[in-house]
Write a protein that holds these residues in place. Structure first.
Motif, PDB file in Angstrom:
ATOM      1  N   SER A   1       0.802  -1.213   0.008  1.00 62.27           N
ATOM      2  CA  SER A   1      -0.015   0.031  -0.140  1.00 62.27           C
ATOM      3  C   SER A   1       0.897   1.301  -0.228  1.00 62.27           C
ATOM      4  CB  SER A   1      -0.859   0.292   1.190  1.00 62.27           C
ATOM      5  OG  SER A   1      -0.186   0.065   2.422  1.00 62.27           O
ATOM      6  N   LEU A   2       0.354   2.453   0.046  1.00 64.73           N
ATOM      7  CA  LEU A   2       1.071   3.459  -0.099  1.00 64.73           C
ATOM      8  C   LEU A   2       1.136   4.247   1.105  1.00 64.73           C
ATOM      9  CD1 LEU A   2      -0.819   4.720  -3.464  1.00 64.73           C
ATOM     10  CD2 LEU A   2       1.306   3.580  -3.288  1.00 64.73           C
ATOM     11  N   GLN A   3       1.878   5.326   1.208  1.00 68.91           N
ATOM     12  CA  GLN A   3       2.167   5.921   2.309  1.00 68.91           C
ATOM     13  C   GLN A   3       0.939   6.729   2.693  1.00 68.91           C
ATOM     14  OE1 GLN A   3       5.779   8.771   2.299  1.00 68.91           O
ATOM     15  NE2 GLN A   3       6.002   7.892   0.258  1.00 68.91           N
ATOM     16  N   PRO A   4       0.844   7.271   3.948  1.00 70.95           N
ATOM     17  CA  PRO A   4      -0.377   7.968   4.512  1.00 70.95           C
ATOM     18  C   PRO A   4      -0.551   9.209   3.605  1.00 70.95           C
ATOM     19  CG  PRO A   4       1.126   7.429   6.338  1.00 70.95           C
ATOM     20  CD  PRO A   4       1.652   6.938   5.081  1.00 70.95           C
ATOM     21  N   THR A   5      -1.655   9.506   2.937  1.00 67.12           N
ATOM     22  CA  THR A   5      -2.276  10.374   1.994  1.00 67.12           C
ATOM     23  C   THR A   5      -1.504  11.608   2.379  1.00 67.12           C
ATOM     24  OG1 THR A   5      -4.146   9.515   1.593  1.00 67.12           O
ATOM     25  CG2 THR A   5      -3.977  11.701   1.211  1.00 67.12           C
ATOM     26  N   SER A   6      -1.470  12.348   3.580  1.00 65.59           N
ATOM     27  CA  SER A   6      -1.094  13.700   3.899  1.00 65.59           C
ATOM     28  C   SER A   6       0.690  13.588   3.437  1.00 65.59           C
ATOM     29  CB  SER A   6      -1.135  14.162   5.129  1.00 65.59           C
ATOM     30  OG  SER A   6      -0.413  13.158   6.180  1.00 65.59           O
ATOM     31  N   GLN A   7       1.413  12.468   3.840  1.00 66.26           N
ATOM     32  CA  GLN A   7       2.734  12.370   3.691  1.00 66.26           C
ATOM     33  C   GLN A   7       3.097  12.256   2.145  1.00 66.26           C
ATOM     34  OE1 GLN A   7       4.783   9.326   5.767  1.00 66.26           O
ATOM     35  NE2 GLN A   7       6.605   9.529   4.669  1.00 66.26           N
ATOM     36  N   ARG A   8       2.214  11.455   1.451  1.00 65.25           N
ATOM     37  CA  ARG A   8       2.288  11.529  -0.097  1.00 65.25           C
ATOM     38  C   ARG A   8       2.049  12.765  -0.737  1.00 65.25           C
ATOM     39  NH1 ARG A   8      -0.926   8.239  -3.277  1.00 65.25           N
ATOM     40  NH2 ARG A   8       1.076   7.982  -4.829  1.00 65.25           N
ATOM     41  N   GLU A   9       1.106  13.564  -0.319  1.00 65.05           N
ATOM     42  CA  GLU A   9       0.615  14.900  -1.071  1.00 65.05           C
ATOM     43  C   GLU A   9       2.057  15.679  -0.628  1.00 65.05           C
ATOM     44  OE1 GLU A   9      -3.181  16.482  -0.614  1.00 65.05           O
ATOM     45  OE2 GLU A   9      -3.408  14.902   0.989  1.00 65.05           O
TER      46      GLU A   9
ATOM     47  N   PHE B   1       9.149   8.222  -8.203  1.00 68.99           N
ATOM     48  CA  PHE B   1       8.204   6.903  -8.001  1.00 68.99           C
ATOM     49  C   PHE B   1       8.405   6.346  -6.590  1.00 68.99           C
ATOM     50  CE2 PHE B   1       6.960   2.571  -8.057  1.00 68.99           C
ATOM     51  CZ  PHE B   1       5.632   2.742  -8.683  1.00 68.99           C
ATOM     52  N   ASN B   2       9.918   5.955  -6.196  1.00 75.01           N
ATOM     53  CA  ASN B   2      10.080   5.296  -4.968  1.00 75.01           C
ATOM     54  C   ASN B   2       9.729   6.391  -3.559  1.00 75.01           C
ATOM     55  OD1 ASN B   2      10.928   2.919  -6.406  1.00 75.01           O
ATOM     56  ND2 ASN B   2      13.049   3.504  -6.165  1.00 75.01           N
ATOM     57  N   LYS B   3       9.757   7.306  -3.990  1.00 77.45           N
ATOM     58  CA  LYS B   3       9.355   8.228  -2.604  1.00 77.45           C
ATOM     59  C   LYS B   3       7.766   8.188  -2.508  1.00 77.45           C
ATOM     60  CE  LYS B   3      13.507  10.947  -2.647  1.00 77.45           C
ATOM     61  NZ  LYS B   3      14.289  12.384  -3.115  1.00 77.45           N
ATOM     62  N   LEU B   4       7.178   8.136  -3.553  1.00 77.52           N
ATOM     63  CA  LEU B   4       5.652   8.171  -3.557  1.00 77.52           C
ATOM     64  C   LEU B   4       5.059   6.914  -3.243  1.00 77.52           C
ATOM     65  CD1 LEU B   4       5.020  10.418  -6.542  1.00 77.52           C
ATOM     66  CD2 LEU B   4       4.462  10.854  -4.183  1.00 77.52           C
ATOM     67  N   ASN B   5       5.809   5.793  -3.300  1.00 79.95           N
ATOM     68  CA  ASN B   5       5.110   4.501  -3.139  1.00 79.95           C
ATOM     69  C   ASN B   5       6.177   3.534  -2.473  1.00 79.95           C
ATOM     70  OD1 ASN B   5       2.967   4.271  -5.352  1.00 79.95           O
ATOM     71  ND2 ASN B   5       4.815   5.423  -6.397  1.00 79.95           N
ATOM     72  N   ILE B   6       5.832   3.453  -1.099  1.00 76.85           N
ATOM     73  CA  ILE B   6       6.519   2.647  -0.007  1.00 76.85           C
ATOM     74  C   ILE B   6       5.763   1.619   0.494  1.00 76.85           C
ATOM     75  CG2 ILE B   6       7.836   2.720   2.136  1.00 76.85           C
ATOM     76  CD1 ILE B   6       8.393   5.583   1.491  1.00 76.85           C
TER      77      ILE B   6
ATOM     78  N   GLU C   1     -11.546  12.128  -4.529  1.00 75.19           N
ATOM     79  CA  GLU C   1     -11.168  12.729  -3.398  1.00 75.19           C
ATOM     80  C   GLU C   1     -10.512  11.816  -2.413  1.00 75.19           C
ATOM     81  OE1 GLU C   1     -13.960  13.393   0.678  1.00 75.19           O
ATOM     82  OE2 GLU C   1     -14.537  14.754  -1.117  1.00 75.19           O
ATOM     83  N   ASN C   2     -10.629  10.568  -2.672  1.00 73.27           N
ATOM     84  CA  ASN C   2      -9.516   9.447  -1.713  1.00 73.27           C
ATOM     85  C   ASN C   2      -8.387   9.220  -2.398  1.00 73.27           C
ATOM     86  OD1 ASN C   2     -11.276   8.394  -3.971  1.00 73.27           O
ATOM     87  ND2 ASN C   2     -11.370   6.346  -2.888  1.00 73.27           N
ATOM     88  N   TYR C   3      -8.029   9.662  -3.595  1.00 75.25           N
ATOM     89  CA  TYR C   3      -6.724   9.491  -4.193  1.00 75.25           C
ATOM     90  C   TYR C   3      -6.202  11.105  -4.556  1.00 75.25           C
ATOM     91  CZ  TYR C   3      -8.381   4.908  -5.174  1.00 75.25           C
ATOM     92  OH  TYR C   3      -8.640   3.462  -4.867  1.00 75.25           O
ATOM     93  N   PRO C   4      -5.916  11.854  -3.514  1.00 75.89           N
ATOM     94  CA  PRO C   4      -5.509  13.215  -3.844  1.00 75.89           C
ATOM     95  C   PRO C   4      -4.172  13.288  -4.921  1.00 75.89           C
ATOM     96  CG  PRO C   4      -5.021  12.567  -1.638  1.00 75.89           C
ATOM     97  CD  PRO C   4      -5.864  11.569  -2.324  1.00 75.89           C
ATOM     98  N   VAL C   5      -3.208  12.248  -4.513  1.00 77.60           N
ATOM     99  CA  VAL C   5      -2.123  12.725  -5.402  1.00 77.60           C
ATOM    100  C   VAL C   5      -2.305  12.244  -6.845  1.00 77.60           C
ATOM    101  CG1 VAL C   5       0.325  11.599  -5.698  1.00 77.60           C
ATOM    102  CG2 VAL C   5      -0.614  12.128  -3.475  1.00 77.60           C
ATOM    103  N   GLU C   6      -3.049  11.176  -6.913  1.00 83.21           N
ATOM    104  CA  GLU C   6      -3.306  10.868  -8.514  1.00 83.21           C
ATOM    105  C   GLU C   6      -4.273  12.187  -8.990  1.00 83.21           C
ATOM    106  OE1 GLU C   6      -3.369   8.750  -5.961  1.00 83.21           O
ATOM    107  OE2 GLU C   6      -2.100   7.400  -6.374  1.00 83.21           O
TER     108      GLU C   6
END
Length: 861
Positions: free
Chosen positions: A3-11, A107-112, A800-805
């Motif tokens: 799964s991905l990092q928490p949304t706020s961190q990814r944003e 990519f690697n920083k956005l997907n951990i 709304e549930n995929y803010p980065v995308e």
């Protein structure tokens, strides 16, 4: 599952790593001194601002573009305007590439990975649970993932540009400004497309760039990690990943693919693979300079070099020989040299185990109607003509099957064959040659598109038996492709007929009792709309699974275009993770094509991530084996009614007298055939007038995406949901949405598709005398769908549930908005009387905008 990092961190990462860096490098890009682009970098930001203001004011593209030139370049003539618009297009195309590279570099920083939901966590749990351990063990034994690369006219970067993108991404990762500057200059001077349309071999060569530079490493890395994980938990390692390939083998609707093409591509894949092997072996040779391995090293040096570079070599499947000698070197290093550099040898061994002598399996595909014609032709030849009644084609399906004898025969062809018949018969004979040269896996599947009856498959088997194949040595898997809503509804009945047919039953047993079935999403969407396509495929999968289980058949679904999730370019792994036990899911097979290849598998990092997500999704889903709540009566009945309402709405749209006219006039549909990015015609029966049924699904979808209206991704779903609300059944719809991961995935991907739509760009059409009311109808359904989907999901905005995308899409859409307007401007000019020279200029202008718009969509095609 990863799964991905928490949304706020990814944003935060996205803003800092992607947006900020793109703005920095884009400002550098706009100042580069390209040939004939003086002042373009200065004018482009002003042009973009004019476009944004013009759209807000609902101005026609012609007015806002002409006003811009009147204000900033008042003395330019028509040709000067066209030339400057071309230069704007060139810049914007490259801005899209720059944004891709910046995003891929992060990519690697956005997907951990989240270790708590990974396969490792699953195995750890299984270690303490005997029943779960047995289930995981069995799943690993049965599970496989096959990714099939296909050539579609939305993946057109030549190898030179792909290499620049790859190098640019690497430079951005380390902020190497000097190299970035040089690469941006190189990008500005490098053509993005060829002047001539590619041949199928050209397409295969272009697509093989991903095999050689991405999949060769990524798939092996994932398989290696999986082997280590399985060994840790005392489960025998097993090959899970397979690669497939369509360019050169897919002749459905493509008259440019011939038997010689298929053979040429097969040889090319083999040679590219052995060059990869030889490249790795040279690294081994540079390091392993010890005694005791000379003989094996010498043998490998000789055989790998010859297979990589000697075009006169008689090819054979030598993969076992290579593995045998690598194992000898491996054992010697362990026993005599403390295992020094043994990892290099193991790495190459894994790759040879994965790719053998073929790299990727070349699938053959042809339309059932062509194959029926070939069967008819053969029945007229000696000695076959004595086996069939003269009125065979008029017989019922049951009578036809009864008349089939499955006898081996050598046909004496008495008369001349048409090109399609000749191609089919030659290809059937050549498959055997490819299997002997590259191994059985090199070419072992024949896909029958538009499959409508069991005899379509059984008659094809007879063609094999009449053209050099023995019944007990038929190393071919026959794969029906069910495409339309109607074909999907009858699929289970067709397979029931095949599973109970004596010859086919025996053939399946010889193939390990496994049946592949392909379900085509693009054509079912064109046929029935988004929701009906998804629902039809879901029901077909449930029925086909039940039929297969009844006959103890191992069923593998092969999803065209990544299956139902991909219409919106969505989360494919979530779709597979949401399967219930009623749908066979132990073998995931999907096509990846168009911009999905570059967006999800364009780098080793992103390819490895997405491959791993699919494996995690498949195995995790298999362990859970949850009941699919969509089969509960209330949920099932609700979806049945919604799909029917959506279908009726979409069908009414298709039957609207302005439907095709709207597409032909306002989208570049009629110009797609002039775009030199594909060997495949835009439509079947290319010499005849345009009919919707002849229009290829990819052209249909591309045209709507160029308009920024994405009709195939949502139309009818708003009406269906509104009808449920009016009927007082809204609580049930919400319950279905909350309980079903499958339905939720469908809704999520619909919202992603709508996020790539922008009706404000074409709002000027609301007052158009011919198309005004039609545009309003489309827009009304879009707004209705949007409001109903947001209500169902409990969101305030799409994605709304995929803010980065969501942000990524917004940036891309902003970059290419001027291209959409330039396209409309050129298409509007083409509606007037023009000189041949002017017409060609505007056509070329419209065509050039297509590339950047498609690229920005990335996973839309």
């Amino acid at each position: 599952m990863q799964s991905l990092q928490p949304t706020s961190q990814r944003e935060s990462v996205f803003n800092n790593e992607v947006i900020s860096r793109f703005e920095l490098y884009n400002s550098l890009f706009l100042t580069l001194p390209f040939y004939k682009v003086k002042d373009t970098g200065t004018l482009l930001p002003l042009f973009i601002k004019s476009c944004e203001d013009g759209v807000k004011n609902h101005e026609t593209p012609a007015k806002l573009i002409e006003d811009f030139f009147g204000k900033y370049t008042p003395n330019t003539n028509t040709q000067d305007i066209i030339d400057l618009l071309f230069r704007f297009i060139q810049y914007i195309e490259r801005q899209v590439v720059l944004f891709d590279a910046v995003e891929d570099a992060s990519f690697n920083k956005l997907n951990i990975a989240d270790e708590q939901s990974s396969l490792r966590a699953l195995f750890l749990k299984a270690n303490d649970d005997k029943i779960l351990h047995e289930k995981v063990d069995q799943l690993i034994e049965d599970f496989s993932l096959r990714l099939v690369l296909t050539a579609h006219p939305t993946q057109f970067y030549p190898g030179s540009v792909l290499a620049i993108i790859n190098d640019l991404t690497a430079a951005i990762k380390i902020n190497d400004i000097t190299t970035i500057n040089q690469l941006l200059q190189q990008l500005g001077k490098t053509p993005f497309f060829n002047k001539k349309a590619p041949t199928p071999v050209d397409e295969a060569l272009s697509l093989s760039w991903y095999l050689e530079n991405v999949f060769y490493f990524a798939a092996a890395n994932i398989q290696s990690g999986l082997n280590n994980l399985l060994s840790e938990y005392h489960i025998d390692p097993k090959k899970i990943i397979e690669l497939g390939f369509w360019p050169g083998g897919d002749r459905d609707g493509n008259p440019n693919v011939h038997a010689e093409t298929t053979l040429q591509v097969s040889k090319m894949l083999r040679q590219i693979l052995f060059r990869c092997y030889y490249r790795d072996f040279r690294n081994i040779k540079r390091r392993i300079t010890f005694r005791g391995v000379e003989d094996a090293m010498g043998l490998l040096q000789d055989v790998l070099y010859k297979n990589a570079f000697d075009s006169n070599l008689e090819p054979q499947d030598i993969s076992s020989f290579i593995i045998e000698n690598l194992n000898k070197i491996h054992d010697t290093l362990i026993k005599e040299h403390d295992g020094l550099f043994v990892d290099l040898v193991s790495n190459l061994t894994r790759k040879v185990e994965l790719y053998r002598s073929h790299f990727a399996s070349l699938d053959i595909r042809q339309d059932s109607r062509i194959l029926r014609d070939v069967h008819t032709y053969c029945r007229q030849q000696k000695p076959i003509n004595s086996l069939f009644p003269a009125n065979y084609n008029e017989l019922s399906e049951v009578e036809k099957i009864k008349a089939l004898s499955f006898r081996n025969a050598k046909i004496k062809y008495a008369d001349e064959q048409d090109s399609l018949t000749q191609d089919t018969l030659q290809t059937i004979a050549q498959i055997k040659e490819m299997q002997q040269s590259n191994g059985e896996m090199a070419c072992h599947r024949f896909i029958i598109s538009n499959c409508q009856q069991a005899s379509d498959i059984l008659q094809l088997i007879e063609l094999f038996l009449w053209n050099g194949w023995e019944a007990d040595e038929l190393t071919i898997d026959f794969v029906p492709l069910f495409e339309t809503v109607n074909d999907l509804s009858g699929a289970a009945e067709i397979m029931e007929t095949l599973y109970t047919h004596p010859f086919y039953k025996k053939h399946l047993a010889s193939r390990g009792g496994k049946q592949d079935i392909m379900l085509g999403f693009s054509d079912s969407t064109k046929d029935g709309g988004y929701l009906m396509a998804n629902w039809s495929i879901f029901k077909a999968k449930v029925e086909l699974t039940e039929t297969a289980e009844k006959h103890n058949i191992k069923l593998a679904f092969f999803d065209g275009r990544g299956g139902p999730p991909s219409r919106g370019g969505g989360k494919t792994h979530r779709f597979y993770a949401s399967m219930g036990k009623e749908i066979a899911n132990k073998n995931i097979q999907l096509t990846i094509q168009g911009q999905t290849i570059s967006s999800q598998y364009g780098s080793i990092d992103s390819a490895a991530f997405n491959i791993e997500q699919l494996i995690n999704a498949g195995i995790s889903s298999g362990v859970k084996e949850k009941h699919n709540v969509l089969l509960d009566k209330a949920n099932y009945d609700t979806l049945e009614v919604m799909a029917s309402d959506s279908y009726d709405s979409f069908l009414a749209l298709r039957k609207h007298p302005l439907f095709l006219s709207y597409l032909e006039t306002l989208s570049p549909l009629s110009l797609l055939s002039k775009i030199t990015i594909s060997s495949r015609p835009v439509k079947r029966n290319s010499g005849e007038a345009l009919k919707l049924e002849d229009l290829r699904a990819i052209s249909f979808v591309t045209s709507w995406s160029q308009l920024k209206q994405n009709i195939p991704g949502f139309y009818g779903i708003g009406t269906a949901l509104k009808n449920q609300e009016k009927a007082g059944n809204w609580a049930q719809v919400e319950k279905t949405y909350q309980q079903s991961g499958y339905f939720k995935t469908i809704i999520d991907n619909c919202m992603m598709s709508m996020s790539k739509s922008d009706f404000s760009i074409t709002e000027y059409l609301a007052n158009d005398k011919k198309f005004g009311e039609f545009w309003k109808m489309l827009h009304q359904e879009f707004e209705l769908s949007k409001s109903m989907l947001l209500k169902l999901a409990g969101h305030h905005s799409l994605m709304e549930n995929y803010p980065v995308e969501k942000r990524s899409i917004a940036v891309r859409e902003k970059i290419i908005m001027p291209l959409v307007l330039v396209q409309h401007y050129a298409l509007e000019k083409l509606q007037h009387e023009l000189t041949d020279e002017k017409r060609q200029a505007y056509e070329k202008l419209a065509i050039r905008t297509v590339y950047g718009i498609v690229n920005a969509g990335r996973n839309l095609a």
